[in-house]
Scaffold this motif. Sequence first.
Motif, PDB file in Angstrom:
ATOM      1  N   ILE A 282     -27.890  36.944 -15.330  1.00 36.91           N
ATOM      2  CA  ILE A 282     -26.980  38.164 -14.966  1.00 36.91           C
ATOM      3  C   ILE A 282     -25.800  37.794 -15.555  1.00 36.91           C
ATOM      4  O   ILE A 282     -25.101  37.030 -15.638  1.00 36.91           O
ATOM      5  CB  ILE A 282     -27.021  38.127 -13.290  1.00 36.91           C
ATOM      6  CG1 ILE A 282     -28.206  38.267 -12.753  1.00 36.91           C
ATOM      7  CG2 ILE A 282     -25.837  39.199 -13.019  1.00 36.91           C
ATOM      8  CD1 ILE A 282     -28.256  38.117 -11.338  1.00 36.91           C
TER       9      ILE A 282
ATOM     10  N   TYR B  48     -30.747  44.102 -11.931  1.00 36.46           N
ATOM     11  CA  TYR B  48     -29.345  43.763 -12.515  1.00 36.46           C
ATOM     12  C   TYR B  48     -29.059  44.016 -13.943  1.00 36.46           C
ATOM     13  O   TYR B  48     -29.955  44.378 -14.729  1.00 36.46           O
ATOM     14  CB  TYR B  48     -29.318  42.258 -12.377  1.00 36.46           C
ATOM     15  CG  TYR B  48     -29.623  41.731 -10.968  1.00 36.46           C
ATOM     16  CD1 TYR B  48     -28.506  41.526  -9.813  1.00 36.46           C
ATOM     17  CD2 TYR B  48     -30.964  41.449 -10.561  1.00 36.46           C
ATOM     18  CE1 TYR B  48     -28.964  40.990  -8.705  1.00 36.46           C
ATOM     19  CE2 TYR B  48     -31.285  40.827  -9.198  1.00 36.46           C
ATOM     20  CZ  TYR B  48     -30.097  40.817  -8.451  1.00 36.46           C
ATOM     21  OH  TYR B  48     -30.579  40.386  -7.055  1.00 36.46           O
TER      22      TYR B  48
ATOM     23  N   THR C 106     -28.943  42.248 -17.130  1.00 34.62           N
ATOM     24  CA  THR C 106     -29.334  40.836 -17.482  1.00 34.62           C
ATOM     25  C   THR C 106     -29.158  40.653 -19.084  1.00 34.62           C
ATOM     26  O   THR C 106     -29.110  41.654 -19.764  1.00 34.62           O
ATOM     27  CB  THR C 106     -30.706  40.184 -16.852  1.00 34.62           C
ATOM     28  OG1 THR C 106     -31.386  41.442 -17.701  1.00 34.62           O
ATOM     29  CG2 THR C 106     -30.656  40.429 -15.624  1.00 34.62           C
TER      30      THR C 106
END
Length: 918
Positions: free
Chosen positions: A630, A645, A647
């Motif tokens: 992340i 997320y 990433t």
Amino acid sequence: MEYNFKRIESEWQRRWREEGTYNVEVDESRPKFYVLDMFPYPSGAGLHVGHPLGYIASDIYSRYKRQSGFNVLHPMGYDAFGLPAEQYAIQTGQHPALTTEQNIARYREQLDKIGFSFDWRREVRTCDPEYYRWTQWAFAEMFGHYYDNTVQRAEPIGKLVAHLEAHGTEGLDAAQTAALSFTAAEWAAMDEREREQALQNWRLAFRADTQVNWCEALGTVLANDEVKDGLSVRGGYPVVQKRMKQWQLRVTAYAQRMLDGLDTLEWSDSLKEIQRNWIGRSVGAQVFFDIEGSERKLEVFTTRPDTIYGVTFMVIAPEHEWVGELTTNAARADVEQYVAQSKLRSERERIAETRRVSGVATGSYAVNPFTGRRIPIYISDYVLAGYGTGAIMAVPAHDSRDYAFARHFGLEIVPVVEGGDIEKESYDAKSGRLINSDMLDGMDVKEAIEYMFAEIERRGLGKRLVNYRLRDAIFSRQRYWGEPFPIYYKDDVAHVLPLDKLPLTLPAIDNFGPTAEGEPPLARVDGWHTPEGYPYELSTMPGFAGSSAYYLRYMDPHNGEALVGRRADEYWRNVDLYVGGIEHATGHLMYSRFWNMFLYDLGHVCEPEPFRKLVNQGMIQGRSNFVYRIVGTNRFVSLNLKEQYKTQEIHVDVNIVRNDILDTEAFRRWRPEFADAEFILEDGRYVCGWGIEKMSKSMYNVVNPDYIVDKYGADTLRMYEMFLGPLEQSKPWDTNGIDGVHKFLRRLWSKFYSREGGLIVSDEEPTRAELKTLHKTIKKVREDIENFSFNTSVAAFMICLNELGDCSKRAVLEPLTALIAPFAPHMAEELWHVLGHDTTVCDAPYPVCDESYLIEDSFEYPVMVNGKLRFKQEYPLSTSAADIQADIVKAEGTQRWLEGRAPKKIIVVPGKIINIVV
RNA sequence: GCGGAUAUGGUGUAAUUGGUAGCCACGUCAGACUUAGGAUCUGAUGCCGAGAGGCGUGGGGGUUCGAGUCCCUUUAUCCGCACCA
């Protein structure tokens, strides 16, 4: 008893070595078979799991051939001269001889663990003076010969000299750099220096000024096959065109023979095609154009003499030797600027700017010999100095490049082939009817070409000519770690060292870069001259020199009198099976063929082609694994949750991932910055992403064969590499699947030994079903090996074991052991001895299928109704198609599926299928 | 631009050469055993469907009783050559 592969493999490797199991000698009483791998360049990185793929395949084939009664030559060595060792030396100051030695030791250690059947007594290393003595010798022989086109072979230079003394160049038909012309009297009047200068025009190894690929970063010239997309293959540095005096090999002399020879070889069509394209034969006409106000005639090469009435201008390359002469005073400034500009452009820029039209008029005019019209002469870099004559007749109506040029400069476009619309683009037609072409009007293109060949010759304008794209090989490299040339200079005239003065050994130095004056490293060596004080050549030979005839040396590696002795050569002849990568298609595989043909012409070898059958193994790619961090944190999210997320994808070492599940503890230990990594798991596990990339350190996807051998054993590695897929196909390495193969070997082992350790092989008679399984397997495996289909033969072994169930009968296991020996030699050897043999399994005859066990007396036919399988019906195989046809309608299944309808047609293929069409 | 090759389950692949698509493995799922191992053994596993059944070999078309296989066309990927006259 456990299958203890470590004990078995180390023990048998030791015994094979001690007993010389794989040593091989000439033996006229037995048929020979020569299996060769492309020898490796020992790099500092060692072997990864992809390198042995081809070696394993060829080893299986060698062992199979040996068990089939052949006397098999299967050697290995090292291609040890080359750039990387020298580059490393420049950086670290370590002598390349030392690093090469270390790398070879490491390679050998790795290779030895895999259980190859090499005869190591025959090892060759290209950097060994006792070996490169013969590389130098071959070069010296090339220097001493020329190619006589009338007899189509290399002849001693003395024969040429005799001709020049008697007739000058009159009547001489030989492969040459340029068309020289002088009389016997002029030859007689030349001094030694001038004569040598002239002879260089014909020698097969010669020194001449030529356009070369110069790589500034590497400080050396490179051959065409060492350059790709304007960058050096080794290192990827920019390459520019430069005119330099270089040693070259006249490979073009052999262009036609190399082309013709391809038809006699068992190579893949694609590889042959690559070589055909590289040779690039094209048939055309040489045509001379008058130049206005000059005695000289401009020579062009064209494959389309039929379009000559459409020629509206001419173009010469910026490097053309007449540029100065053809330029009028008015145009001089522009021309000089253009020529200077194109010189500055690197090869890469030139490629990138393809299709961008540029050029300049010389101010001179030529005359179209057929139309009599005055046509301008231009200079443009779309015409290459290195192909044809470096000048073209431009036919803008029917050539897209000429068209673009004509549009750009507002030149006339005259269509001469019917059918195209030349308003927007050229009509590059290879067929059609001629127009606007006087006597050619109405002819078809093909017909017109033939007509024009004759017409051009009749009018004395030129002649029919074959042109090749193939270039002579630039043979000198301005660097240290290569074979020294057996050449010294006396008043700047090159002389060659005789065989008894060879090898000329490479002197030791400690600074491997070029000198301050830009001379090659050998210029640093004091005493780099003959005892009489004549200087030796400063450059060294290229990488392909040493690899061009190494296969011959293996036949007779310790012969001090010849590269290969006559007896060894006549017995081993040439390589029956050559296994290696396709990347050598236009390099090594071309040079070797040239080199061999030359030695053949001289009577040193008895076969014109070095490699009869060639198999290209595919590349093993890496299978990389990724973790997803992340952004801005040290938290990592499992693959299927990463969408939630933002990433960043990070490569993770494949050795700490199993079945795409990350070992999170190992990950924390892997690199310090991940020590306190946190994970967002799915189902309690961290799932990694994956992708296929080149196997390389930077992708963390390198798998080392030592690691696999240590964990699963060499036999498992060998079988798994074969099981991975078709040999010739590129495929990714995935360690995950290896368990299946390992399990198979353990199950085979457990047919001999019970869990408690007792030998459980029985002397019971096998059942017919067991014998059928055995012979089916024998048949399949034999066929597969012959077809290099090793993946399916490994599958056949697995099926065999599945079908045999718990059968542990000697009569089945013994042939099976001999059958599997090429694949898993260590285990087979162990089991062979367990069965009571005291000879090596390598000499156990390869099992032969007894077809009588495979004969069926009846066959269960799949019955299709309208092409869909509906039921099965058994008939004796002796039943005729007509009888089956008559009977099948009555069958219960048929009645059910017909549902009262009458069949339209019934197709019966005996032993295969029944199809009822309704 | 020219030439060559390849395309099949979640993955690697196989298919007696025009004849039952998915063999053999990996993975997954379920079960057994257990000294708890990443062991071993058994079974299931192309997709949709509860089932009968239907659909499936990059896409479209064709030949054929029958096509992963042959023909045409198209797309994607890889490799070689590339202003070659």
